[in-house]
Motif scaffolding. Sequence first.
Motif, PDB file in Angstrom:
ATOM      1  N   GLN A  24      30.923  32.967 -38.361  1.00  0.00           N
ATOM      2  CA  GLN A  24      30.050  33.301 -39.473  1.00  0.00           C
ATOM      3  C   GLN A  24      28.642  32.719 -39.335  1.00  0.00           C
ATOM      4  O   GLN A  24      27.696  33.267 -39.878  1.00  0.00           O
ATOM      5  N   TYR A  25      28.503  31.604 -38.584  1.00  0.00           N
ATOM      6  CA  TYR A  25      27.212  30.928 -38.492  1.00  0.00           C
ATOM      7  C   TYR A  25      26.827  30.641 -37.041  1.00  0.00           C
ATOM      8  O   TYR A  25      27.687  30.372 -36.198  1.00  0.00           O
ATOM      9  N   VAL A  26      25.506  30.657 -36.814  1.00  0.00           N
ATOM     10  CA  VAL A  26      24.913  30.172 -35.570  1.00  0.00           C
ATOM     11  C   VAL A  26      24.146  28.913 -35.945  1.00  0.00           C
ATOM     12  O   VAL A  26      23.366  28.917 -36.905  1.00  0.00           O
ATOM     13  N   ILE A  27      24.379  27.824 -35.200  1.00  0.00           N
ATOM     14  CA  ILE A  27      23.719  26.556 -35.468  1.00  0.00           C
ATOM     15  C   ILE A  27      23.027  26.105 -34.197  1.00  0.00           C
ATOM     16  O   ILE A  27      23.651  26.031 -33.139  1.00  0.00           O
ATOM     17  N   GLU A  28      21.725  25.822 -34.302  1.00  0.00           N
ATOM     18  CA  GLU A  28      20.967  25.331 -33.158  1.00  0.00           C
ATOM     19  C   GLU A  28      20.414  23.948 -33.465  1.00  0.00           C
ATOM     20  O   GLU A  28      19.832  23.725 -34.525  1.00  0.00           O
ATOM     21  N   THR A  29      20.623  23.037 -32.531  1.00  0.00           N
ATOM     22  CA  THR A  29      20.009  21.717 -32.592  1.00  0.00           C
ATOM     23  C   THR A  29      19.163  21.556 -31.335  1.00  0.00           C
ATOM     24  O   THR A  29      19.124  22.459 -30.498  1.00  0.00           O
ATOM     25  N   GLU A  30      18.516  20.428 -31.188  1.00  0.00           N
ATOM     26  CA  GLU A  30      17.677  20.231 -29.997  1.00  0.00           C
ATOM     27  C   GLU A  30      18.512  20.128 -28.722  1.00  0.00           C
ATOM     28  O   GLU A  30      18.002  20.346 -27.637  1.00  0.00           O
ATOM     29  N   ARG A  31      19.788  19.850 -28.838  1.00  0.00           N
ATOM     30  CA  ARG A  31      20.622  19.656 -27.656  1.00  0.00           C
ATOM     31  C   ARG A  31      21.671  20.728 -27.422  1.00  0.00           C
ATOM     32  O   ARG A  31      22.134  20.906 -26.311  1.00  0.00           O
TER      33      ARG A  31
END
Length: 107
Positions: free
Chosen positions: A29-36
């Motif tokens: 349901q979700y896409v999550i982006e962090t710096e790593r």
Amino acid sequence: MDDEVFEDYDRELELALYKEYRDVVGQFQYVIETERRFYLANEVNVVRRDTEHDFYFEISMNDVWVWDIYRADRFVKSVRVLTFKDVNVEELQRRDFQLPEELSLDG
């Protein structure tokens, strides 16, 4: 070993990872982006935590797939990330799952 052999190996791994992503994205349901890292998840919670002079984000995810070439098992029950950097969370819709015909790898 030759540098070209390593580059070919990395390209093959990257292509296999992309194909896996394409196959599993419809389950999330979700896409999550962090710096790593880049994640797909069915549950996500982002909380801003304030400290005396700064703040950080605590991201909790459940039912997760992790974009990481070198992980043996990319499916994870839960993930917790602490970061001072930007976090991007997008809710996917069914129409997001269709690749344009010109990008199809099924040729």
